[in-house]
Design a protein around this motif. Sequence first.
Motif, mmCIF file in Angstrom:
data_model
loop_
_atom_site.group_PDB
_atom_site.id
_atom_site.type_symbol
_atom_site.label_atom_id
_atom_site.label_comp_id
_atom_site.label_asym_id
_atom_site.label_seq_id
_atom_site.Cartn_x
_atom_site.Cartn_y
_atom_site.Cartn_z
ATOM 1 N N SER A 1 -83.111 31.223 4.094
ATOM 2 C CA SER A 1 -82.246 30.055 3.949
ATOM 3 C C SER A 1 -81.376 29.846 5.178
ATOM 4 O O SER A 1 -81.055 30.787 5.911
ATOM 5 C CB SER A 1 -81.357 30.187 2.710
ATOM 6 O OG SER A 1 -80.454 31.269 2.846
ATOM 7 N N ASP A 2 -80.994 28.584 5.361
ATOM 8 C CA ASP A 2 -80.105 28.206 6.456
ATOM 9 C C ASP A 2 -78.679 28.658 6.182
ATOM 10 O O ASP A 2 -78.307 28.963 5.040
ATOM 11 C CB ASP A 2 -80.101 26.681 6.627
ATOM 12 C CG ASP A 2 -81.404 26.144 7.173
ATOM 13 O OD1 ASP A 2 -82.113 26.886 7.882
ATOM 14 O OD2 ASP A 2 -81.724 24.973 6.892
ATOM 15 N N LEU A 3 -77.876 28.652 7.235
ATOM 16 C CA LEU A 3 -76.444 28.883 7.086
ATOM 17 C C LEU A 3 -75.868 27.812 6.164
ATOM 18 O O LEU A 3 -76.054 26.619 6.379
ATOM 19 C CB LEU A 3 -75.773 28.820 8.463
ATOM 20 C CG LEU A 3 -74.279 29.110 8.518
ATOM 21 C CD1 LEU A 3 -73.990 30.565 8.173
ATOM 22 C CD2 LEU A 3 -73.727 28.773 9.906
ATOM 23 N N PHE A 4 -75.178 28.233 5.124
ATOM 24 C CA PHE A 4 -74.651 27.327 4.096
ATOM 25 C C PHE A 4 -73.179 27.008 4.333
ATOM 26 O O PHE A 4 -72.720 25.898 4.091
ATOM 27 C CB PHE A 4 -74.838 27.980 2.726
ATOM 28 C CG PHE A 4 -74.489 27.124 1.551
ATOM 29 C CD1 PHE A 4 -75.302 26.072 1.176
ATOM 30 C CD2 PHE A 4 -73.345 27.379 0.804
ATOM 31 C CE1 PHE A 4 -74.988 25.276 0.072
ATOM 32 C CE2 PHE A 4 -73.018 26.595 -0.295
ATOM 33 C CZ PHE A 4 -73.845 25.542 -0.663
ATOM 34 N N ASP A 5 -72.417 27.997 4.796
ATOM 35 C CA ASP A 5 -70.983 27.812 5.025
ATOM 36 C C ASP A 5 -70.500 28.955 5.908
ATOM 37 O O ASP A 5 -71.182 29.973 6.072
ATOM 38 C CB ASP A 5 -70.229 27.803 3.690
ATOM 39 C CG ASP A 5 -68.865 27.126 3.779
ATOM 40 O OD1 ASP A 5 -68.454 26.748 4.904
ATOM 41 O OD2 ASP A 5 -68.212 26.987 2.739
ATOM 42 N N VAL A 6 -69.319 28.780 6.486
ATOM 43 C CA VAL A 6 -68.672 29.818 7.282
ATOM 44 C C VAL A 6 -67.238 29.955 6.802
ATOM 45 O O VAL A 6 -66.511 28.957 6.699
ATOM 46 C CB VAL A 6 -68.697 29.486 8.791
ATOM 47 C CG1 VAL A 6 -67.934 30.550 9.588
ATOM 48 C CG2 VAL A 6 -70.125 29.369 9.296
ATOM 49 N N TYR A 7 -66.829 31.173 6.459
ATOM 50 C CA TYR A 7 -65.447 31.434 6.077
ATOM 51 C C TYR A 7 -64.709 31.956 7.301
ATOM 52 O O TYR A 7 -65.198 32.866 7.992
ATOM 53 C CB TYR A 7 -65.381 32.464 4.949
ATOM 54 C CG TYR A 7 -65.928 31.981 3.628
ATOM 55 C CD1 TYR A 7 -66.322 30.655 3.439
ATOM 56 C CD2 TYR A 7 -66.075 32.853 2.557
ATOM 57 C CE1 TYR A 7 -66.823 30.214 2.229
ATOM 58 C CE2 TYR A 7 -66.575 32.432 1.335
ATOM 59 C CZ TYR A 7 -66.951 31.108 1.185
ATOM 60 O OH TYR A 7 -67.456 30.675 -0.022
ATOM 61 N N ARG A 8 -63.526 31.399 7.544
ATOM 62 C CA ARG A 8 -62.774 31.726 8.753
ATOM 63 C C ARG A 8 -61.443 32.374 8.394
ATOM 64 O O ARG A 8 -60.976 32.289 7.259
ATOM 65 C CB ARG A 8 -62.577 30.457 9.580
ATOM 66 C CG ARG A 8 -63.901 29.928 10.132
ATOM 67 C CD ARG A 8 -63.886 28.452 10.437
ATOM 68 N NE ARG A 8 -62.931 28.124 11.465
ATOM 69 C CZ ARG A 8 -62.686 26.877 11.865
ATOM 70 N NH1 ARG A 8 -63.334 25.865 11.309
ATOM 71 N NH2 ARG A 8 -61.801 26.641 12.799
ATOM 72 N N SER A 9 -60.843 33.026 9.366
ATOM 73 C CA SER A 9 -59.594 33.750 9.141
ATOM 74 C C SER A 9 -58.482 32.784 8.755
ATOM 75 O O SER A 9 -58.557 31.582 9.017
ATOM 76 C CB SER A 9 -59.201 34.527 10.395
ATOM 77 O OG SER A 9 -58.962 33.649 11.487
ATOM 78 N N PHE A 10 -57.429 33.339 8.139
ATOM 79 C CA PHE A 10 -56.325 32.508 7.681
ATOM 80 C C PHE A 10 -55.298 32.246 8.779
ATOM 81 O O PHE A 10 -54.386 31.428 8.590
ATOM 82 C CB PHE A 10 -55.631 33.176 6.480
ATOM 83 C CG PHE A 10 -56.533 33.289 5.282
ATOM 84 C CD1 PHE A 10 -56.768 32.203 4.459
ATOM 85 C CD2 PHE A 10 -57.176 34.487 4.990
ATOM 86 C CE1 PHE A 10 -57.604 32.300 3.367
ATOM 87 C CE2 PHE A 10 -58.011 34.605 3.894
ATOM 88 C CZ PHE A 10 -58.233 33.512 3.077
ATOM 89 N N ASP A 11 -55.414 32.916 9.918
ATOM 90 C CA ASP A 11 -54.439 32.704 10.987
ATOM 91 C C ASP A 11 -54.850 31.502 11.828
ATOM 92 O O ASP A 11 -55.870 30.853 11.584
ATOM 93 C CB ASP A 11 -54.297 33.960 11.848
ATOM 94 C CG ASP A 11 -55.622 34.420 12.427
ATOM 95 O OD1 ASP A 11 -56.537 33.587 12.580
ATOM 96 O OD2 ASP A 11 -55.764 35.627 12.712
ATOM 97 N N ARG A 12 -54.066 31.230 12.863
ATOM 98 C CA ARG A 12 -54.269 30.020 13.651
ATOM 99 C C ARG A 12 -55.588 30.038 14.427
ATOM 100 O O ARG A 12 -56.158 28.996 14.738
ATOM 101 C CB ARG A 12 -53.089 29.825 14.612
ATOM 102 C CG ARG A 12 -53.119 28.504 15.346
ATOM 103 C CD ARG A 12 -51.808 28.252 16.077
ATOM 104 N NE ARG A 12 -51.852 27.019 16.840
ATOM 105 C CZ ARG A 12 -50.822 26.524 17.524
ATOM 106 N NH1 ARG A 12 -49.660 27.167 17.511
ATOM 107 N NH2 ARG A 12 -50.940 25.403 18.204
#
Length: 685
Positions: free
Chosen positions: A307-318
């Motif tokens: 499967s393809d990349l579905f989503d990316v979760y990123r850090s909570f900082d700036r």
Amino acid sequence: MQGRTMAGSGALGTLLLALLLPATAHANPASEPVSGAEPIPIEAFVRPKAFHSPQLSPDGRHIALVVPSAYQSALAMLKVADSQQVGHLQLPPGNHIVDFDWIGDRQLLVSLGVQYAADEPPAATGELAVVDVDGKNFKVIYGSAGIRNTRGARALRKQFNYGNAFLVDPLFDDPEHVAIQTRKWAGAEWQPDLVMRLNVKTSVLTEVARSPEPGSRTRFLLDGDGRVRYAVTSRSTFKSRTWQRADGGKDWKPLEIEGEHPPKPLVFSGDGRSVFEEAYDFGPTSCLVEHVLESGERRALACDPESDLFDVYRSFDRSRTPIAAVFSAGRPEVRFLDKAHPHRVLLQELLAAFPGKQVVPASVSRDGSLALLYVYDDRSPGDYYLFHPATKKADYFAAVGEWLDPDRMNERRPFRLKARDGTTLWGYLTLPRDKPAKALPLVVNPHGGPYKLRDDWAFDHEAQLLASRGYAVLQVNFRGSGGYGNGFVDAGKKAWGTTMIDDITDAVRWSIGQGFVDERRICIYGSSYGGYASVMSAAREPDLYRCVIAAAGVYDLSLLKKESDIADTKPGLEYLDEAIGNTREEQIAQSPVNHLDRLKAPVFIIHGKEDERTPVSQAKALRAGLIKRGHPHEWLVKDGEGHGFADTANQIEQYTKIFAFLEQYIGAASTSPSAIAAVSGAQLP
């Protein structure tokens, strides 16, 4: 971790309806879930979401969200502290909010547009406006059209020459300006894409960057300092090139990443040395890739073979550094990246706090002290929580569809199978919760599009509605669907009536073989391409289906190339040539109207009279072919409706008649095959 309190949830929904869209409040304003002793009414499933796309202000003190309806949309601004509304923007009928962004602690930029089809999101027409958090000082600052009152989407697109503009960076450190991208269609070519610095007070525009490849469609990426340093260009042939320019420079340098499918740049790294992107240069499916600009090195950070990349979760900082990748062949799966990043553990704890659900960080304040989480599963449209990373506390904010009780919804079970040629197919079987998963009547529900769209594990209103009446619902991501690699998409080109239909048939036969389905009680129902697939499937497999329901469908491909709004542009015609073929022989071979002699199942035709995507002439051509053959059919065409019904009363009528049609030919879960045959006169094997 969780601090869920329901107080204020119902009040929020009532407040938004009362203050923003009183004209729609007649559609069951009650916010309490329907009693378990009563059948869930159709209206509960077709009712628009209470809100969508909530975003925190940069300082974390306010939330803005879109309140939708069939004919217009509104923007509501609320205080985080008590969820009280402090302002709103309501557009006139015919106008919709396509997107919005905070461009300061107390000001928003809004993209305006129109609704072309009931089952598609609104499309931008190029106008950008600003509004303050209290709903005051609304002003269109880009685009000549301004607010419109029109339902002639096709004429509108021609009038405004296919122009578009959207935000690419809020430039928080420059309160008077935002960076936007502009794109205009002129004659046979796109004008060069531009990044412009737009003064939100005076509307003065200053060019910042120009596409390195005129005539292409371009994705620009700005670094953390607001400088345009990266671009990907692509043409209608889907050949792409990637470009870089030095800090503060104007000249673009091509990078050696040419390929058939363009990468999608996501974000610069915090130090500005790398670009994170979704790309296809590491295998048949898309990966999360880090491109190190100075060395040119490209690193695959996360891939999935299916499967393809579905989503990316990123850090909570700036820095908003990617810390996890999500893939979704069946159900979404989170894969963590940097083991050393402190927010990795934080995100793992968040996921553990909501077992069995997906947790998506939807919006984060600029300093990272507050995040808005979207939590959903297959039985709930979703809830939002306010999350405080410092204390690890998540406070309940509101439900998207609080009138739908998750305990009364139905399991959406992912499945995989091998197609007749050995290709792996994925799909979903929604099973009625109060019936044994054995020998059920089945509704096959192919999705529209068809290319690059897909069914996924998230709550599906139509599948849940059908399952609430006792039907199993099968949805397969046939070739041409998105999410399984571009090769899977390409395999659907010019295969509307062949390989794609075979994939649907193989999934149906799989469900029979698993014992879930009574092979004597199967109907097929879809909209748009799904309507096409429904008729074509029943013509290709006349002994498999007992009835066909086709809504907003395509039945004559030659007619589609003459009358559809897709054919209004050169790119649209090129798309149709690639999708269905450019010869009359190809179009005749794959048009359902030319295969009606094989059809055995009765047909229910549903269409909107004002449909511009698949004009009502498609429905009329199908009906004429059925009448000529004396074939049993039913007809529901509505004035004022486009590509899918938008009016609530019309939707309720549509589903009421669909259920009567299904009951006649395959019954409900408790109906015996002999009883169905007695009512319908059907000859069951």
